[in-house]
Design a protein around this motif. Sequence first.
Motif, PDB file in Angstrom:
ATOM      1  N   UNK A  90       2.173  13.558  -4.881  1.00 39.71           N
ATOM      2  CA  UNK A  90       0.824  13.908  -4.451  1.00 39.71           C
ATOM      3  C   UNK A  90       0.767  13.997  -2.920  1.00 39.71           C
ATOM      4  N   UNK A  91       0.227  15.088  -2.377  1.00 43.19           N
ATOM      5  CA  UNK A  91       0.048  15.146  -0.919  1.00 43.19           C
ATOM      6  C   UNK A  91      -0.942  14.077  -0.463  1.00 43.19           C
ATOM      7  N   UNK A  92      -0.594  13.415   0.660  1.00 48.57           N
ATOM      8  CA  UNK A  92      -1.399  12.300   1.140  1.00 48.57           C
ATOM      9  C   UNK A  92      -1.590  12.411   2.656  1.00 48.57           C
ATOM     10  N   UNK A  93      -2.726  11.895   3.123  1.00 47.15           N
ATOM     11  CA  UNK A  93      -2.978  11.750   4.553  1.00 47.15           C
ATOM     12  C   UNK A  93      -3.343  10.288   4.779  1.00 47.15           C
ATOM     13  N   UNK A  94      -2.703   9.666   5.754  1.00 45.22           N
ATOM     14  CA  UNK A  94      -3.006   8.290   6.121  1.00 45.22           C
ATOM     15  C   UNK A  94      -3.689   8.308   7.484  1.00 45.22           C
ATOM     16  N   UNK A  95      -4.824   7.616   7.559  1.00 43.39           N
ATOM     17  CA  UNK A  95      -5.579   7.497   8.805  1.00 43.39           C
ATOM     18  C   UNK A  95      -5.323   6.117   9.384  1.00 43.39           C
ATOM     19  N   UNK A  96      -4.686   6.086  10.548  1.00 40.54           N
ATOM     20  CA  UNK A  96      -4.369   4.793  11.162  1.00 40.54           C
ATOM     21  C   UNK A  96      -4.042   4.972  12.634  1.00 40.54           C
ATOM     22  N   UNK A  97      -4.518   4.046  13.434  1.00 38.08           N
ATOM     23  CA  UNK A  97      -4.171   4.026  14.851  1.00 38.08           C
ATOM     24  C   UNK A  97      -2.941   3.156  15.109  1.00 38.08           C
ATOM     25  N   UNK A  98      -2.511   2.383  14.110  1.00 34.35           N
ATOM     26  CA  UNK A  98      -1.396   1.464  14.314  1.00 34.35           C
ATOM     27  C   UNK A  98      -0.140   1.826  13.529  1.00 34.35           C
ATOM     28  N   UNK A  99      -0.280   2.526  12.422  1.00 33.22           N
ATOM     29  CA  UNK A  99       0.887   2.933  11.631  1.00 33.22           C
ATOM     30  C   UNK A  99       1.668   3.982  12.412  1.00 33.22           C
ATOM     31  N   UNK A 100       2.971   3.893  12.371  1.00 33.63           N
ATOM     32  CA  UNK A 100       3.801   4.851  13.106  1.00 33.63           C
ATOM     33  C   UNK A 100       4.580   5.785  12.186  1.00 33.63           C
ATOM     34  N   UNK A 101       4.962   5.318  11.014  1.00 32.91           N
ATOM     35  CA  UNK A 101       5.793   6.128  10.133  1.00 32.91           C
ATOM     36  C   UNK A 101       5.182   6.195   8.741  1.00 32.91           C
ATOM     37  N   UNK A 102       5.200   7.384   8.160  1.00 29.70           N
ATOM     38  CA  UNK A 102       4.783   7.578   6.777  1.00 29.70           C
ATOM     39  C   UNK A 102       5.837   8.434   6.090  1.00 29.70           C
ATOM     40  N   UNK A 103       5.861   8.365   4.791  1.00 28.41           N
ATOM     41  CA  UNK A 103       6.858   9.100   4.007  1.00 28.41           C
ATOM     42  C   UNK A 103       6.214   9.477   2.683  1.00 28.41           C
ATOM     43  N   UNK A 104       6.979  10.042   1.792  1.00 30.02           N
ATOM     44  CA  UNK A 104       6.538  10.376   0.440  1.00 30.02           C
ATOM     45  C   UNK A 104       5.392  11.391   0.444  1.00 30.02           C
ATOM     46  N   UNK A 105       5.664  12.544   1.066  1.00 28.58           N
ATOM     47  CA  UNK A 105       4.712  13.655   1.044  1.00 28.58           C
ATOM     48  C   UNK A 105       3.403  13.281   1.745  1.00 28.58           C
TER      49      UNK A 105
ATOM     50  N   UNK B  79      -4.677  -0.035   5.394  1.00 31.76           N
ATOM     51  CA  UNK B  79      -4.442  -1.219   4.572  1.00 31.76           C
ATOM     52  C   UNK B  79      -4.051  -0.860   3.131  1.00 31.76           C
ATOM     53  N   UNK B  80      -4.795   0.048   2.520  1.00 37.99           N
ATOM     54  CA  UNK B  80      -4.455   0.442   1.146  1.00 37.99           C
ATOM     55  C   UNK B  80      -3.152   1.228   1.116  1.00 37.99           C
ATOM     56  N   UNK B  81      -2.918   2.040   2.152  1.00 38.77           N
ATOM     57  CA  UNK B  81      -1.652   2.771   2.235  1.00 38.77           C
ATOM     58  C   UNK B  81      -0.479   1.784   2.233  1.00 38.77           C
ATOM     59  N   UNK B  82      -0.580   0.721   3.013  1.00 35.94           N
ATOM     60  CA  UNK B  82       0.500  -0.259   3.059  1.00 35.94           C
ATOM     61  C   UNK B  82       0.718  -0.906   1.700  1.00 35.94           C
ATOM     62  N   UNK B  83      -0.365  -1.193   0.990  1.00 34.89           N
ATOM     63  CA  UNK B  83      -0.246  -1.780  -0.338  1.00 34.89           C
ATOM     64  C   UNK B  83       0.434  -0.804  -1.305  1.00 34.89           C
TER      65      UNK B  83
END
Length: 187
Positions: free
Chosen positions: A83-98, A51-55
């Motif tokens: 900044x290196x980031x890790x997103x924890x999610x069972x529903x998100x499929x794509x992430x970007x920006x390191x 949720x915060x990642x999406x925001x």
Amino acid sequence: MRKLTFGMNLSLDGYIAAPGDDLGWSAPDDELFQWWSDRVAATGLALYGRKLWETMSSHWPTADQQPGVTPAQAEYARRWRDMPKVVFSATTRDVDWNTRLVTGDAVTEITRLKGEDGGPMDIAGATLAAAAMRAGLIDEYVTVTHPVLVGGGTPFFTTLDNWVNLKLVETRTFPGGVLLARYQTRR
């Protein structure tokens, strides 16, 4: 071993978002915004819940290209993207920006990341932080308390099975009566 910190803006009654995910009460002044920006610059790895990642990812990747952006906002946007980031999610499929996506057990992965060499880690997002809190993984809590009562919403602290003893290591007052308090977990 890496240090894990949970820090966010919160209302005096302990919420990080008011009902309806309203964050309007927590808009930082220039001094507090610079403090958060410097914190991002010093973070070795940021851990986000979905949720915060999406925001964050809906605004900061291009914030420095928006009309009327301040130099501080442009600096924050660049720091956030880098900044290196890790997103924890069972529903998100794509992430970007390191960013790297983890779909498995968050506590297992956070424990593994803490055991690696590297800079300090920040954790953000109420659900993700609650899991790390209950597992005893958080080394430091940073509360940036705004002088407002919102009456409900998303709480900063989760229900715990055991007490967590803390040691106050820093306080700082920002304009408008915003109070930063930093606590280390006593182990």
